[in-house]
Motif scaffolding. Structure first.
Motif, PDB file in Angstrom:
ATOM      1  N   VAL A 110       0.840  -1.196   0.000  1.00  0.00           N
ATOM      2  CA  VAL A 110       0.000   0.000   0.000  1.00  0.00           C
ATOM      3  C   VAL A 110       0.879   1.251   0.000  1.00  0.00           C
ATOM      4  O   VAL A 110       0.659   2.191  -0.770  1.00  0.00           O
ATOM      5  CB  VAL A 110      -0.959   0.008   1.209  1.00  0.00           C
ATOM      6  N   ARG A 111       1.902   1.282   0.847  1.00  0.00           N
ATOM      7  CA  ARG A 111       2.790   2.438   0.892  1.00  0.00           C
ATOM      8  C   ARG A 111       3.586   2.573  -0.409  1.00  0.00           C
ATOM      9  O   ARG A 111       3.814   3.682  -0.895  1.00  0.00           O
ATOM     10  CB  ARG A 111       3.759   2.319   2.085  1.00  0.00           C
ATOM     11  N   ILE A 112       4.015   1.445  -0.954  1.00  0.00           N
ATOM     12  CA  ILE A 112       4.703   1.495  -2.253  1.00  0.00           C
ATOM     13  C   ILE A 112       3.810   2.163  -3.283  1.00  0.00           C
ATOM     14  O   ILE A 112       4.234   3.069  -4.020  1.00  0.00           O
ATOM     15  CB  ILE A 112       5.088   0.084  -2.731  1.00  0.00           C
ATOM     16  N   TYR A 113       2.562   1.707  -3.337  1.00  0.00           N
ATOM     17  CA  TYR A 113       1.664   2.231  -4.369  1.00  0.00           C
ATOM     18  C   TYR A 113       1.358   3.708  -4.151  1.00  0.00           C
ATOM     19  O   TYR A 113       1.337   4.494  -5.108  1.00  0.00           O
ATOM     20  CB  TYR A 113       0.364   1.421  -4.417  1.00  0.00           C
ATOM     21  N   GLU A 114       1.156   4.109  -2.897  1.00  0.00           N
ATOM     22  CA  GLU A 114       0.921   5.526  -2.614  1.00  0.00           C
ATOM     23  C   GLU A 114       2.101   6.379  -3.069  1.00  0.00           C
ATOM     24  O   GLU A 114       1.922   7.446  -3.683  1.00  0.00           O
ATOM     25  CB  GLU A 114       0.688   5.714  -1.111  1.00  0.00           C
ATOM     26  N   ASN A 115       3.311   5.929  -2.769  1.00  0.00           N
ATOM     27  CA  ASN A 115       4.512   6.689  -3.140  1.00  0.00           C
ATOM     28  C   ASN A 115       4.646   6.827  -4.645  1.00  0.00           C
ATOM     29  O   ASN A 115       4.907   7.922  -5.170  1.00  0.00           O
ATOM     30  CB  ASN A 115       5.756   6.004  -2.574  1.00  0.00           C
ATOM     31  N   PHE A 116       4.491   5.712  -5.367  1.00  0.00           N
ATOM     32  CA  PHE A 116       4.744   5.747  -6.806  1.00  0.00           C
ATOM     33  C   PHE A 116       3.589   6.374  -7.580  1.00  0.00           C
ATOM     34  O   PHE A 116       3.808   6.986  -8.631  1.00  0.00           O
ATOM     35  CB  PHE A 116       5.103   4.347  -7.312  1.00  0.00           C
ATOM     36  N   ALA A 117       2.369   6.273  -7.067  1.00  0.00           N
ATOM     37  CA  ALA A 117       1.256   6.994  -7.694  1.00  0.00           C
ATOM     38  C   ALA A 117       1.470   8.505  -7.548  1.00  0.00           C
ATOM     39  O   ALA A 117       1.196   9.276  -8.479  1.00  0.00           O
ATOM     40  CB  ALA A 117      -0.061   6.572  -7.056  1.00  0.00           C
ATOM     41  N   THR A 118       1.968   8.925  -6.390  1.00  0.00           N
ATOM     42  CA  THR A 118       2.255  10.341  -6.178  1.00  0.00           C
ATOM     43  C   THR A 118       3.373  10.807  -7.106  1.00  0.00           C
ATOM     44  O   THR A 118       3.290  11.887  -7.718  1.00  0.00           O
ATOM     45  CB  THR A 118       2.653  10.587  -4.712  1.00  0.00           C
ATOM     46  N   LEU A 119       4.431  10.003  -7.226  1.00  0.00           N
ATOM     47  CA  LEU A 119       5.507  10.334  -8.167  1.00  0.00           C
ATOM     48  C   LEU A 119       4.967  10.444  -9.590  1.00  0.00           C
ATOM     49  O   LEU A 119       5.389  11.313 -10.364  1.00  0.00           O
ATOM     50  CB  LEU A 119       6.591   9.257  -8.118  1.00  0.00           C
ATOM     51  N   ASP A 120       4.038   9.571  -9.940  1.00  0.00           N
ATOM     52  CA  ASP A 120       3.471   9.591 -11.291  1.00  0.00           C
ATOM     53  C   ASP A 120       2.724  10.891 -11.546  1.00  0.00           C
ATOM     54  O   ASP A 120       2.831  11.476 -12.635  1.00  0.00           O
ATOM     55  CB  ASP A 120       2.531   8.393 -11.467  1.00  0.00           C
ATOM     56  N   LEU A 121       1.985  11.369 -10.556  1.00  0.00           N
ATOM     57  CA  LEU A 121       1.275  12.635 -10.713  1.00  0.00           C
ATOM     58  C   LEU A 121       2.261  13.799 -10.835  1.00  0.00           C
ATOM     59  O   LEU A 121       2.080  14.698 -11.658  1.00  0.00           O
ATOM     60  CB  LEU A 121       0.337  12.851  -9.527  1.00  0.00           C
ATOM     61  N   LEU A 122       3.309  13.775 -10.025  1.00  0.00           N
ATOM     62  CA  LEU A 122       4.316  14.831 -10.086  1.00  0.00           C
ATOM     63  C   LEU A 122       5.051  14.843 -11.426  1.00  0.00           C
ATOM     64  O   LEU A 122       5.486  15.896 -11.903  1.00  0.00           O
ATOM     65  CB  LEU A 122       5.334  14.662  -8.953  1.00  0.00           C
ATOM     66  N   SER A 123       5.208  13.665 -12.026  1.00  0.00           N
ATOM     67  CA  SER A 123       5.983  13.542 -13.274  1.00  0.00           C
ATOM     68  C   SER A 123       5.121  13.648 -14.522  1.00  0.00           C
ATOM     69  O   SER A 123       5.631  13.493 -15.631  1.00  0.00           O
ATOM     70  CB  SER A 123       6.702  12.193 -13.288  1.00  0.00           C
ATOM     71  N   ASN A 124       3.824  13.866 -14.344  1.00  0.00           N
ATOM     72  CA  ASN A 124       2.898  13.904 -15.483  1.00  0.00           C
ATOM     73  C   ASN A 124       2.871  12.573 -16.225  1.00  0.00           C
ATOM     74  O   ASN A 124       2.883  12.511 -17.453  1.00  0.00           O
ATOM     75  CB  ASN A 124       3.243  15.045 -16.449  1.00  0.00           C
ATOM     76  N   GLY A 125       2.851  11.477 -15.446  1.00  0.00           N
ATOM     77  CA  GLY A 125       2.642  10.152 -16.023  1.00  0.00           C
ATOM     78  C   GLY A 125       3.880   9.463 -16.543  1.00  0.00           C
ATOM     79  O   GLY A 125       3.778   8.596 -17.419  1.00  0.00           O
ATOM     80  N   ARG A 126       5.064   9.752 -15.969  1.00  0.00           N
ATOM     81  CA  ARG A 126       6.307   9.157 -16.479  1.00  0.00           C
ATOM     82  C   ARG A 126       6.841   8.016 -15.615  1.00  0.00           C
ATOM     83  O   ARG A 126       7.926   7.499 -15.871  1.00  0.00           O
ATOM     84  CB  ARG A 126       7.392  10.245 -16.586  1.00  0.00           C
ATOM     85  N   ILE A 127       6.104   7.582 -14.595  1.00  0.00           N
ATOM     86  CA  ILE A 127       6.636   6.635 -13.612  1.00  0.00           C
ATOM     87  C   ILE A 127       6.308   5.187 -13.963  1.00  0.00           C
ATOM     88  O   ILE A 127       5.191   4.870 -14.387  1.00  0.00           O
ATOM     89  CB  ILE A 127       6.090   6.960 -12.208  1.00  0.00           C
ATOM     90  N   GLU A 128       7.316   4.324 -13.764  1.00  0.00           N
ATOM     91  CA  GLU A 128       7.129   2.879 -13.819  1.00  0.00           C
ATOM     92  C   GLU A 128       7.706   2.282 -12.540  1.00  0.00           C
ATOM     93  O   GLU A 128       8.462   2.941 -11.824  1.00  0.00           O
ATOM     94  CB  GLU A 128       7.809   2.273 -15.049  1.00  0.00           C
ATOM     95  N   LEU A 129       7.351   1.025 -12.278  1.00  0.00           N
ATOM     96  CA  LEU A 129       7.792   0.370 -11.045  1.00  0.00           C
ATOM     97  C   LEU A 129       8.236  -1.049 -11.378  1.00  0.00           C
ATOM     98  O   LEU A 129       7.509  -1.786 -12.044  1.00  0.00           O
ATOM     99  CB  LEU A 129       6.634   0.350 -10.042  1.00  0.00           C
ATOM    100  N   VAL A 130       9.421  -1.422 -10.930  1.00  0.00           N
ATOM    101  CA  VAL A 130       9.906  -2.796 -11.061  1.00  0.00           C
ATOM    102  C   VAL A 130       9.937  -3.402  -9.662  1.00  0.00           C
ATOM    103  O   VAL A 130      10.615  -2.887  -8.775  1.00  0.00           O
ATOM    104  CB  VAL A 130      11.311  -2.856 -11.695  1.00  0.00           C
ATOM    105  N   GLY A 131       9.173  -4.467  -9.457  1.00  0.00           N
ATOM    106  CA  GLY A 131       9.114  -5.116  -8.154  1.00  0.00           C
ATOM    107  C   GLY A 131      10.087  -6.277  -8.075  1.00  0.00           C
ATOM    108  O   GLY A 131      10.100  -7.140  -8.952  1.00  0.00           O
TER     109      GLY A 131
END
Length: 362
Positions: A110-131
């Protein structure tokens, strides 16, 4: 003959421009090690700023992706990798930004997703995540997890992460985390979903699981012949097909050691102490010189040598793998920043144009 019906692939796949050809990225594990040539060690502040500058230079060179890993032991500076990625997001405009990898096993999805969704909004949709699961296991003790649950922790938490990506509101129950009861996961990314990859270290069992779940696969290649890693990629696609998916739609990313110098002998001589330094820190044994010398082989996955040799190797790997992305690890083991800058410059001016010209779809 009836047309084969495939299962629907999750709508979370990364988007690739086939007309552009093979995507190219730069990635760092966030190591903080001495330069073995002069035994100098940057301060923590200098190394973090260096990683940020690597991403800025990569964007200026026309590189498609910048990736930063997470680690939690001595010799690394990327413990808070999402924070560093946030600084990179603010300093760049176009380049895709990714973790590589986020250690899902020892984090709350949940915390991972909150962090990276926030980064995605800040970056205008440029974020990806490798688990990933962590090749260096010191963080299990540090963060209070039982190493005996290594596999179970990852599989349960990675599955939950995928479910969070698909559902804004979720009911869930597992073994290693408190249950979720109509939990609403916010914020949502710009396009409501993140591209989430599964990190694979070359083992075929993990490749099978990625294929079964129709999850993009990011495979790390430290060394060895192309044929070894082609088997894992073939197994991944075969597993996806057996599970009922159209395997041709599932992307593969590879990543490995990258270093260019004026000739192959110089490249090997300059880069070997760094690679040996990094591996020695990881396992206490270093990288055998004979194994490193295999980089001379045109079929080695180590893209080390003079520029034309490296271009030919990358094109050969693309022909064998049919992959969509290659990630170059060019700061391994305390490489000085002037050499990092030189390699990014060569990458942008010589390697990318040649590779894209060959791999682009007409």
């Amino acid at each position: 003959m009836a047309t084969k019906t495939f299962k629907e692939i999750p709508n979370t796949l990364p988007v690739f421009d086939k007309k552009k050809g093979l995507e190219f990225g730069v990635y760092s594990l966030g190591e903080h090690l001495v330069n073995p040539h002069n035994n100098e060690l940057l301060s923590a502040k200098e190394r973090i700023n260096q990683i940020k500058e690597m991403a800025i230079l990569s964007e200026q060179a026309g590189v498609d992706v910048f990736m930063l890993g997470e680690s939690h032991q001595d010799g690394f500076i990327s413990q808070a990798h999402a924070v560093i990625l946030g600084a990179i997001v603010e300093a760049t405009n176009q380049i895709k930004i990714s973790s590589g990898a986020t250690i899902v096993s020892t984090s709350d999805p949940v915390r991972i997703y909150e962090n990276f969704a926030t980064l995605d909004l800040l970056s205008n949709g440029r974020i990806e995540l490798v688990g990933g699961r962590a090749s260096r296991i010191g963080l299990f003790k540090l963060l209070g997890y039982d190493l005996n649950n290594y596999e179970e922790l990852f599989e349960e938490k990675f599955d939950l992460l995928l479910q969070l990506n698909q559902n804004e509101q979720i009911n869930w129950e597992g073994k290693f985390r408190a249950a979720l009861d109509d939990a609403k996961i916010l914020p949502r990314p710009l396009n409501n979903h993140l591209p989430i990859w599964r990190a694979v270290g070359g083992g075929e069992s993990s490749a099978v699981k990625a294929g079964n779940a129709a999850v993009p696969m990011n495979i790390a290649m430290l060394g060895g012949p192309v044929s070894i890693f082609k088997r894992s990629i073939d197994v991944y696609r075969s597993a996806a097909k057996m599970a009922g998916y159209d395997e041709s739609l599932l992307p593969v990313a590879t990543g490995g050691l990258f270093y260019i110098a004026k000739d192959t002998n110089t490249a090997l001589r300059e880069f070997y102490p760094h690679v040996n330094n990094g591996i020695l820190k990881a396992n206490g044994q270093g990288f055998p010189k004979q194994a490193f010398a295999h980089a001379r082989d045109p079929k080695s996955v180590m893209n080390i040598g003079e520029v034309n040799q490296v271009i030919e190797k990358i094109i050969y790997q693309h022909e064998e793998f049919g992959h969509q992305r290659y990630m170059a690890q060019l700061d391994f083991g305390g490489v000085p920043f002037n050499k990092i800058m030189e390699n990014i410059d060569i990458l942008g001016n010589k390697v990318l144009p040649a590779v894209r010209k060959y791999t682009a779809k007409k």
